[in-house]
Design an enzyme around this catalytic site. Structure first.
Site, PDB file in Angstrom:
ATOM      1  N   SER A   1       0.837  -1.197   0.000  1.00  0.00           N
ATOM      2  CA  SER A   1       0.000   0.000   0.000  1.00  0.00           C
ATOM      3  C   SER A   1       0.870   1.243   0.000  1.00  0.00           C
ATOM      4  CB  SER A   1      -0.923   0.003   1.218  1.00  0.00           C
ATOM      5  OG  SER A   1      -0.163   0.296   2.372  1.00  0.00           O
ATOM      6  N   LYS A   2       0.206   2.357  -0.089  1.00  0.00           N
ATOM      7  CA  LYS A   2       0.876   3.647  -0.195  1.00  0.00           C
ATOM      8  C   LYS A   2       1.907   3.860   0.918  1.00  0.00           C
ATOM      9  CE  LYS A   2       0.027   8.089  -1.897  1.00  0.00           C
ATOM     10  NZ  LYS A   2       0.689   8.284  -3.136  1.00  0.00           N
ATOM     11  N   ARG A   3       1.560   3.387   2.108  1.00  0.00           N
ATOM     12  CA  ARG A   3       2.486   3.660   3.219  1.00  0.00           C
ATOM     13  C   ARG A   3       3.807   2.886   3.088  1.00  0.00           C
ATOM     14  NH1 ARG A   3       1.645  -0.649   6.951  1.00  0.00           N
ATOM     15  NH2 ARG A   3      -0.153  -1.722   6.063  1.00  0.00           N
ATOM     16  N   GLY A  40       5.492   3.093   0.446  1.00  0.00           N
ATOM     17  CA  GLY A  40       6.316   3.885  -0.472  1.00  0.00           C
ATOM     18  C   GLY A  40       5.661   4.122  -1.818  1.00  0.00           C
ATOM     19  N   GLU A  86       4.190   6.832  -9.401  1.00  0.00           N
ATOM     20  CA  GLU A  86       4.742   7.413  -8.172  1.00  0.00           C
ATOM     21  C   GLU A  86       6.266   7.261  -8.104  1.00  0.00           C
ATOM     22  OE1 GLU A  86       1.841   6.770  -4.504  1.00  0.00           O
ATOM     23  OE2 GLU A  86       1.580   5.198  -6.013  1.00  0.00           O
TER      24      GLU A  86
END
Ligand code: GLU
Length: 430
Positions: free
Chosen positions: A203-205, A207, A213
């Site tokens: 997930s985003k957390r 990285g 991204e």
């Protein structure tokens, strides 16, 4: 590898290219290119509401950015609804499917075992008892994913399907459709999903989850591709840095592993640093300048040659292109930030101002201004004053760059030029 692999990558243009999908694309490409086969693209845009052109554009751009090319034009499922309906009707005619209102459903006969040898996981068996009748055409007239997939993969002559573990439950259903059409199914290989370092879904957390991204952060495509390939495969010679072309030369499916891949940002950064370091400076400079522009830095210089000099000094120090901007600001402006903590950590001699004034006078008098002559001058002055060279180097570094670390001081000064160095030394000496 003996037989040419005819494979496809089948993105749904309902979002950006996820790292997991990028890895799927990479492996299909490798399978095709390593075997003299074909890598096809299929756009799974049957969901007309959620599919968007901008997502497709970005997915294709990201694939190209990663270094992937495909054979021929992509196939669009949204343009083939008539064909899917026709195929479904043919199964109604043969008694293998039936209508339920507007929908068409496939009849799953219980009491059978569907088995196949997964290229990555080995034998997989499922009882038809556990599979309910399958929708082929939904009541809104749109075809179901599993059905289109089989119609298209058959038509394209796909020999191998490499995709994520999230499709394992679809495969037995698809095999039933192949049987119904009297077609031998392709070979399937399901890749374990990419997990975060803590074992949870990426997930985003952790990285970021999309290729975009990482591109924005200043990762090089070669590094990201290298890293993603290694989340699922290792070359026989154990090398860690391997560009795509080379990977295609060494690739074989039997070295793909069935362990859960854990995403490790530190490792990816290390790899990226290796790629940045090994880039030829003339190739690296436009990439760095592009990144600076995207990050809103307005660094300009009259002398084009300075870019190469600065890149040469910093390419061994950055792990991402993005890190460059905040490290090199002082080359372009006098009003750079000063690391006050750094100043406190290394207490400076009380006679700092006098030393800086003395240094400025000596630099002014240097017949030739270069890293070598500066270094010799600093060493001589330290000897003369019976102090350590670092007692001169540290205050100079703070005065000219505002920080305690960075590239070699004398190289930095040479790139800054005599005039700038003198201006900054004098400003700190009074
Ligand atoms: N559109 C599907 C996905 O993005 C493709 C699945 C497949 O490869 O069959 O997951």
């Amino acid at each position: 590898m003996n037989q040419p692999f005819i494979v496809r990558f089948a993105p749904s243009p309902t979002g950006f290219l996820h790292l997991g999908s990028a890895r799927t694309a990479l492996f299909n490409w490798l399978a095709a290119r390593s075997s003299g086969g074909r890598f096809l693209l299929r756009v799974e845009d049957t969901d007309k509401v959620r599919s968007e052109q901008r997502f497709l554009d970005e997915i294709l751009e990201d694939l190209r950015w990663l270094g992937l090319d495909w054979d021929g034009e992509p196939l669009y499922q949204s343009r083939r609804f008539d064909l899917y309906r026709e195929k479904a009707e043919s199964l109604v005619s043969s008694g293998q499917a039936y209508r339920e209102g507007e929908a068409i459903l496939f009849r799953v006969v219980p009491g059978r075992k569907i088995a196949y040898d997964d290229l990555i996981h080995g034998r997989i068996e499922v009882e038809t008892e556990n599979i309910k009748d399958q929708v082929l055409i939904k009541s809104d007239g749109s075809p179901a994913y599993n059905f289109c997939c089989v119609v298209d993969d058959t038509e394209l002559g796909i020999t191998h399907i490499l995709r994520g573990d999230d499709h394992i439950s679809n495969t037995p259903k698809q095999i039933l459709f192949y049987e119904a059409f009297g077609v031998t199914p392709p070979r399937f290989g399901h890749m374990p999903l990419i997990l975060g370092p803590d074992g949870s879904k990426l997930s985003k957390r952790h990285g970021g989850v999309s290729v975009a991204e990482y591109k924005a952060e200043g990762f090089l495509p070669e590094a990201l591709a290298n890293y993603l390939i290694f989340l699922g495969w290792t070359p026989p010679d154990g090398r860690e840095i391997l560009e795509l072309g080379e990977a295609a030369r060494l690739f074989s499916i039997d070295r793909m592993n069935d362990v859960q891949a854990k995403f490790d940002l530190v490792k990816l950064k290390w790899m990226n640093g290796e790629y940045i370091m090994s880039k030829e400076t003339p190739t690296l400079v436009p990439l760095l300048r592009d990144q600076l522009r995207r990050d809103g830095f307005d660094f300009e210089t009259e002398e084009e040659g300075r870019w190469a000099a600065i890149a040469d000094l910093y390419k061994i120090r950055i792990k991402t292109l993005r890190e460059f901007g905040s490290m090199v600001d002082f080359f372009f402006r006098d009003d750079f930030p000063v690391d006050e903590d750094g100043r406190k950590k290394h207490p400076e001699p009380p006679e700092r101002k006098a030393l800086l004034a003395d240094l400025a006078a000596r630099i002014e008098a240097l017949p030739e201004f270069s890293a070598e002559t500066l270094e010799a001058m600093y060493r001589a002055m330290a000897d003369e004053k019976n102090i350590k060279a670092s007692e001169l180097i540290h205050p100079t570094r703070m005065a000219v760059s505002g920080r305690t670390k960075g590239a070699g001081l004398f190289e930095i000064m040479a790139v800054l030029g005599r005039e700038t160095v003198l201006r900054r030394l004098k400003r700190n000496a009074s």
